[in-house]
Write an enzyme that holds these catalytic residues in place. Structure first.
Site, PDB file in Angstrom:
ATOM      1  N   CYS A  49      36.155  46.049  37.250  1.00  0.00           N
ATOM      2  CA  CYS A  49      37.596  45.830  37.108  1.00  0.00           C
ATOM      3  C   CYS A  49      38.402  47.128  37.152  1.00  0.00           C
ATOM      4  CB  CYS A  49      37.882  45.079  35.812  1.00  0.00           C
ATOM      5  SG  CYS A  49      37.186  43.401  35.784  1.00  0.00           S
ATOM      6  N   CYS A  61      39.433  47.888  40.642  1.00  0.00           N
ATOM      7  CA  CYS A  61      40.081  46.804  41.394  1.00  0.00           C
ATOM      8  C   CYS A  61      41.562  47.104  41.601  1.00  0.00           C
ATOM      9  CB  CYS A  61      39.911  45.484  40.651  1.00  0.00           C
ATOM     10  SG  CYS A  61      40.726  44.092  41.481  1.00  0.00           S
ATOM     11  N   TYR A 117      37.977  26.111  57.014  1.00  0.00           N
ATOM     12  CA  TYR A 117      37.842  27.537  56.699  1.00  0.00           C
ATOM     13  C   TYR A 117      37.659  28.368  57.970  1.00  0.00           C
ATOM     14  CZ  TYR A 117      35.584  31.944  55.973  1.00  0.00           C
ATOM     15  OH  TYR A 117      35.270  33.269  56.078  1.00  0.00           O
ATOM     16  N   GLU A 152      31.433  34.332  61.847  1.00  0.00           N
ATOM     17  CA  GLU A 152      31.801  33.339  60.840  1.00  0.00           C
ATOM     18  C   GLU A 152      30.791  32.200  60.787  1.00  0.00           C
ATOM     19  OE1 GLU A 152      33.921  33.412  58.515  1.00  0.00           O
ATOM     20  OE2 GLU A 152      35.015  35.216  59.070  1.00  0.00           O
ATOM     21  N   CYS A 163      34.343  42.323  42.645  1.00  0.00           N
ATOM     22  CA  CYS A 163      34.539  41.105  41.845  1.00  0.00           C
ATOM     23  C   CYS A 163      33.397  40.131  42.102  1.00  0.00           C
ATOM     24  CB  CYS A 163      35.903  40.485  42.204  1.00  0.00           C
ATOM     25  SG  CYS A 163      36.530  39.293  40.997  1.00  0.00           S
ATOM     26  N   ASP A 198      37.066  31.375  51.280  1.00  0.00           N
ATOM     27  CA  ASP A 198      35.622  31.196  51.162  1.00  0.00           C
ATOM     28  C   ASP A 198      35.231  31.356  49.700  1.00  0.00           C
ATOM     29  OD1 ASP A 198      35.748  33.919  50.649  1.00  0.00           O
ATOM     30  OD2 ASP A 198      34.254  34.482  52.157  1.00  0.00           O
TER      31      ASP A 198
END
Length: 356
Positions: A205, A208, A128, A45, A198, A146
């Site tokens: 799409c 998705c 975060y 991270e 995305c 994020d």
């Protein structure tokens, strides 16, 4: 048909089902449903902040091979860590990485705390990162947001408020769709969705798992979200970097611990100002400096920088007492930040100008 409210459980159900089948294989990631290593989650991270997965993947493997535990990392020398970080940018992260590792060892017995509040108290860990570690490493229900998650949620609910004003709205909606169980997998699924199907400019799409409940997709305008304010031009700054040779070696200095590129080895440089500073800040004013036609350009977060190259040779002079002399043939091992590595790569072309 779109669900009536973001509390509809289908958001998480569909996304987790998709994640179980399509999760990215990343060296720091555990498989869905398996226990995670908090050290790997934390290290990844920190490395991924403002840095792409493609860049981090090989560097993460290098770090884990060299420092397999937080205790091993905490015991390393500051200069070794800063050198290993070279090229990843945002060097305050490296300083905080070491400070955090040492605090985990001294204050927590080498074990990361599982709660967000305790994680936020560690150096370099903000909201975060604390949420991501709590959710992914410890299975806590946490709201993880994020840039990828922001984009997915802004499109999912067609949020027309521009960023950053939309952030509180997005946080509220992410909180509403985050499930009580598998919150870490849900967060990683959202990140994978944003990085893959995305994307910022291209969407897929039809593939998705949330396409039937996505308001931006239903309107046919997914890439119109999130709405962003117009960017202002970055300020331009100028400086001079000094290439000083002596007996086949080049002078390197250690930058001050605080400030941009703090604690890193670097070529000497004068001030970075709004106008070209010439030879101001030269490590030795007695050197017959020659300004080369080459320029080094680099883009930082808040400004762009153009560096002129001043070339000189210390033979016949007393070499400066500060800094260290590094063999030109092994400059790759010095761990120079990218902006100075760019200048160092010009070295072989500079020799003829010095009469070599």
């Amino acid at each position: 048909m779109l669900p009536a409210d973001p509390g509809d459980a289908r958001y998480s159900q569909w996304l987790l089902r998709w994640y179980d089948a399509h999760a990215r294989d990343l060296p720091w990631r555990h498989k869905p449903g398996e226990p995670a290593d908090p050290y790997r989650v934390w290290l990844s991270e920190i490395m991924l902040q403002q840095t792409t997965v493609a860049t981090v993947r090989p560097r993460f493997a290098e770090f884990i091979a060299r420092w397999p535990t937080v205790t091993a990392l905490a015991a390393t020398d500051d200069a070794d860590l800063m050198g290993a970080w070279a090229g990843l940018g945002y060097y305050a992260r490296a300083r905080n990485l070491l400070a955090c590792a040492r605090q985990v060892v001294t204050a927590h017995g080498g074990v990361f705390p599982p709660e967000e509040a305790a994680l936020r108290a560690l150096p370099g860990i903000g909201d975060y990162t604390a949420a991501a570690i709590a959710a992914i490493a410890f299975g806590k229900r946490a709201v993880v947001i994020d840039g990828n998650v922001e984009r997915v949620v802004a499109r999912l609910f067609a949020i027309d408020t521009p960023l950053p004003a939309a952030k509180p709205i997005i946080r509220l909606l992410v909180d509403q769709i985050t499930p009580m169980t598998r919150a870490g997998d849900f967060a990683q699924a959202m990140m994978d969705l944003g990085s893959g199907l995305c994307g910022p400019r291209v969407t897929q799409c039809l593939l998705c798992p949330l396409r039937t409940v996505c308001r931006a997709a239903a309107a046919g305008t997914p890439t119109a979200f999130p709405v962003k304010p117009r960017k202002s031009a970055k300020p331009q700054r100028y400086g001079t970097v000094f290439w000083l040779e002596h007996a086949g070696k080049i002078l390197l200095v250690r930058r001050p611990d605080k400030g941009l590129l703090g604690g890193m080895r670097a070529l000497p440089t004068g001030p970075w100002t709004d106008t070209a500073p010439g030879l101001e800040g030269a490590p030795d004013a007695a050197i017959d400096w020659q300004i080369a036609p080459d320029r080094v350009s680099h883009v930082f977060t808040h400004f762009t920088l153009e560096l002129a190259l001043a070339v000189g040779r210390a033979e016949g002079h007393s070499p400066p007492a500060t800094g260290e002399w590094w063999a030109i043939t092994s400059l790759d091992s010095a761990g120079l930040p990218t902006v100075f590595a760019k200048a160092a790569r010009l070295g072989p072309r500079l020799g003829p100008r010095l009469g070599n």
